[in-house]
Design an enzyme around this catalytic site. Structure first.
Site, short mmCIF file in Angstrom:
data_model
loop_
_atom_site.label_atom_id
_atom_site.label_comp_id
_atom_site.label_asym_id
_atom_site.label_seq_id
_atom_site.Cartn_x
_atom_site.Cartn_y
_atom_site.Cartn_z
N TYR A 91 -6.84 57.32 26.46
CA TYR A 91 -7.06 57.13 25.18
C TYR A 91 -8.22 58.48 24.71
O TYR A 91 -9.44 58.12 25.30
CB TYR A 91 -7.32 55.92 24.39
CG TYR A 91 -6.43 54.91 24.73
CD1 TYR A 91 -5.07 55.08 24.68
CD2 TYR A 91 -6.85 53.57 24.48
CE1 TYR A 91 -4.09 54.09 24.87
CE2 TYR A 91 -5.83 52.48 24.55
CZ TYR A 91 -4.56 52.97 24.73
OH TYR A 91 -3.37 51.92 24.75
N PRO B 16 1.16 45.02 17.39
CA PRO B 16 1.50 43.86 16.64
C PRO B 16 1.77 43.94 15.43
O PRO B 16 2.66 43.21 14.92
CB PRO B 16 0.27 42.93 17.13
CG PRO B 16 -0.92 43.83 17.14
CD PRO B 16 -0.26 45.06 17.79
#
Ligand SMILES: NC(=O)c1ccc[n+]([C@@H]2O[C@H](COP(=O)([O-])OP(=O)(O)OC[C@H]3O[C@@H](n4cnc5c(N)ncnc54)[C@H](OP(=O)(O)O)[C@@H]3O)[C@@H](O)[C@H]2O)c1
Length: 323
Positions: free
Chosen positions: A59, A199
């Site tokens: 990342y 999610p």
């Protein structure tokens, strides 16, 4: 905050924080976010009882780990810190060297959870787990985890490690329920956990986006869920989310998270573009959905049939040309 009922070195919150957004160009949140907002989000999350923080060496090419480590500072000891190895050539000496580098960027001598980011199709877990075992033996790593693994490969990884592989981090939301088939039942049965990434389906389930208002960044331009036709197809699911949300004086995003973490072996790690989003996501841990609400949401999710895979390619190309 609520915590997982699992045997681990420290408490693991049902809502964690995903930090792919930190310092990554593809999310496009900019320098102000990387320098200030991301750090404020981390500190507020700790204040609110979040213990699970998830990052990865890939990342922002290490920047997310650095931002997270700096923002945690002295409070590092009170959290469950998780990062991931990008397993390009995961021979034992390389795994060891990469774990040390991640720990350095995070400013810690212990990675509570060290995950293999993707299954390497060419290298078996016997090879990868040799390095994982070494870093665990010397105390640099607490728990080993995997990500994007099938059940068969998760179990093969455990066999190779000769110990439990605590978690499997996979995409899981109302827009993608594949994990329910094998991974969730195994986790519940074996005392393992599933860490649900995306999610909120990268923001789709917040209901903020529609055909005429699509998010503009590289991550979501590459996600077929944000094609105009799929945003339209998601309309009914978003309506049901809003209906349930109204009954709880909550938002669609909060209900989407409450649905994900209702399973006892699941924790979710939503990313956040602001402190307000983080606060709202944390508050979702307190929402108790009834059986009927859970069923209505699952049924609406079952009717959501986005165009994905190769069938979505022509529309993806058209959408890019239109931008
Ligand atoms: N292991 C893997 O292969 C893998 C893959 C993907 C992600 N992950 C991990 O999982 C984490 C989360 O996944 P993700 O970032 O892909 O997707 P996500 O958590 O479903 O979506 C995050 C985005 O949703 C929007 N959002 C968040 N909270 C909101 C709220 N309360 N209301 C409205 N919108 C909200 C924000 O975008 P906007 O405000 O810009 O709309 C935010 O950037 C990542 O940070 C990363 O740590 C892991």
């Amino acid at each position: 905050m609520r915590y997982l009922d699992i045997d681990a070195s420290s408490r693991i919150s049902k809502i964690g924080l995903g930090t792919w957004q930190f310092g990554s160009r593809e999310w496009g949140y900019g320098e102000g976010y990387a320098r200030q907002a991301a750090r404020d989000i981390v500190r507020r999350a700790v204040d609110l009882g979040v213990t699970l923080f998830d990052t990865a060496e890939i990342y922002g090419l290490g920047r997310s780990e650095r931002i997270l480590g700096e923002a945690l500072g002295e409070r590092r000891a009170s959290v469950f810190l998780a990062t991931k190895l990008f397993p390009v050539l995961p021979l034992a000496p390389i795994v060891e060297q990469r774990a040390v580098a991640s720990a350095g960027r995070l400013g810690t001598s212990l990675l509570d959870l060290y995950q293999v980011h993707w299954p390497n199709p060419a290298v078996s877990d016997a090879v990868i787990m040799r390095g994982m075992s070494a870093v665990q033996r010397v105390g640099l790593v607490g728990e080993v985890g995997v990500s994007n693994y099938s059940l068969a490969r998760w179990q093969a990884a455990e066999k190779a490690l000769g110990a439990r592989v605590l978690s499997n981090q996979v995409r899981y939301s109302l827009a993608d329920r594949a994990a329910e088939k094998e991974l969730l039942p195994f986790a519940a049965r074996a005392g393992r956990m599933v860490i649900a990434y995306s999610p909120l389906a990268q923001g789709l389930l917040s209901g903020r986006y529609d055909r005429s208002h699509r998010p503009a960044n590289r991550v979501r331009a590459g996600n077929s869920l944000f094609l105009p036709e799929n945003l339209e197809r998601a309309g009914e699911l978003i309506s049901v989310l809003r209906e349930v949300a109204d009954a709880h004086a909550a938002t669609a995003a909060q209900v989407a998270l409450a649905w994900v973490i209702r399973h006892p072996a699941v924790t979710a790690i939503p990313g956040a573009s602001s402190v307000e989003q983080l606060e709202s996501n944390v508050a979702a841990a307190e929402i108790e959905l009834s059986d009927d609400e859970q069923a209505a949401l699952s049924a609406a999710a079952g009717r959501f049939r986005p165009v994905t895979g190769p069938a979505a390619i022509p529309a993806m190309v058209r959408a890019r040309l239109r931008r």
